[in-house]
Design a protein around this motif. Sequence first.
Motif, mmCIF file in Angstrom:
data_model
loop_
_atom_site.group_PDB
_atom_site.id
_atom_site.type_symbol
_atom_site.label_atom_id
_atom_site.label_comp_id
_atom_site.label_asym_id
_atom_site.label_seq_id
_atom_site.Cartn_x
_atom_site.Cartn_y
_atom_site.Cartn_z
ATOM 1 N N LEU A 272 0.635 -1.639 0.227
ATOM 2 C CA LEU A 272 0.173 -0.170 -0.324
ATOM 3 C C LEU A 272 0.524 1.286 -0.119
ATOM 4 N N SER B 20 0.146 3.619 -3.206
ATOM 5 C CA SER B 20 -0.238 5.069 -2.487
ATOM 6 C C SER B 20 0.418 6.148 -2.840
ATOM 7 N N THR C 203 -6.877 0.220 5.711
ATOM 8 C CA THR C 203 -6.359 1.361 3.515
ATOM 9 C C THR C 203 -6.121 -0.115 2.810
ATOM 10 N N TYR D 210 -8.378 1.639 -1.027
ATOM 11 C CA TYR D 210 -7.703 1.876 -1.417
ATOM 12 C C TYR D 210 -8.228 0.468 -2.606
#
Length: 222
Positions: free
Chosen positions: A200, A204, A216, A220
């Motif tokens: 992630l 990101s 999260t 996503y």
Amino acid sequence: HFLGTIVYVTGAAQPNFMEFIVIDGQQRITSVMLLIKALHNIIQDHNLKEDIMETYLINKRAPENLRIKLKPIESDMIAYEKIIANPDVSDTSNITKNYNLFKRLIETSNYSAEDLYYALNNVEIVYISLDKDKKSENPQLIFESLNSTGLTLTQADLIRNYLLMNHEYEEQSRLYKNYWLKIENLLPNVIISDFVRDYLIMKSGSIPNRDKVYETFKNYTR
């Protein structure tokens, strides 16, 4: 004794039985089944042994691949099948260790195996049947809610369930066996969470808290 709440979704209907897909309570059900099998092996009364086997442990008239009533997760299935088939099993799996512990406790108890078996009539549960086609009964959301007040699941557990739970059972099994189980065999749960966190971050550019990896990840993927 109150054993808590069992949550399930009704699966495929078979001619001789109904399939139930457990959303919450798998570990408790597995523990009780191991206890029942240990009692079955120690009880001497042949008729009672047969009743226990056919009532709780097997579907006598089902096809071979559906003969055993409880289907644990893939990584536990081989050990569990051995236990159902053989009263004396010895390997290093947690399933077998717990089963053998139950046998030792029964053998050293002040009560007979028969007394302990009949005492199980005093165990109570609450069961909740979900309709997977109803938006208000989304199994994943209810699973999250139930586990927010109980034993904390790892971020990897929540991610796994999020990825699998909205699929039909056959597709869940295929995805779990072909993909997730291979990951679990390489990495412990805590490392899976760290891996997803690193992924992630790479995608990101922001760094989620370790206890927010699941939230999260959900954001996503959406």
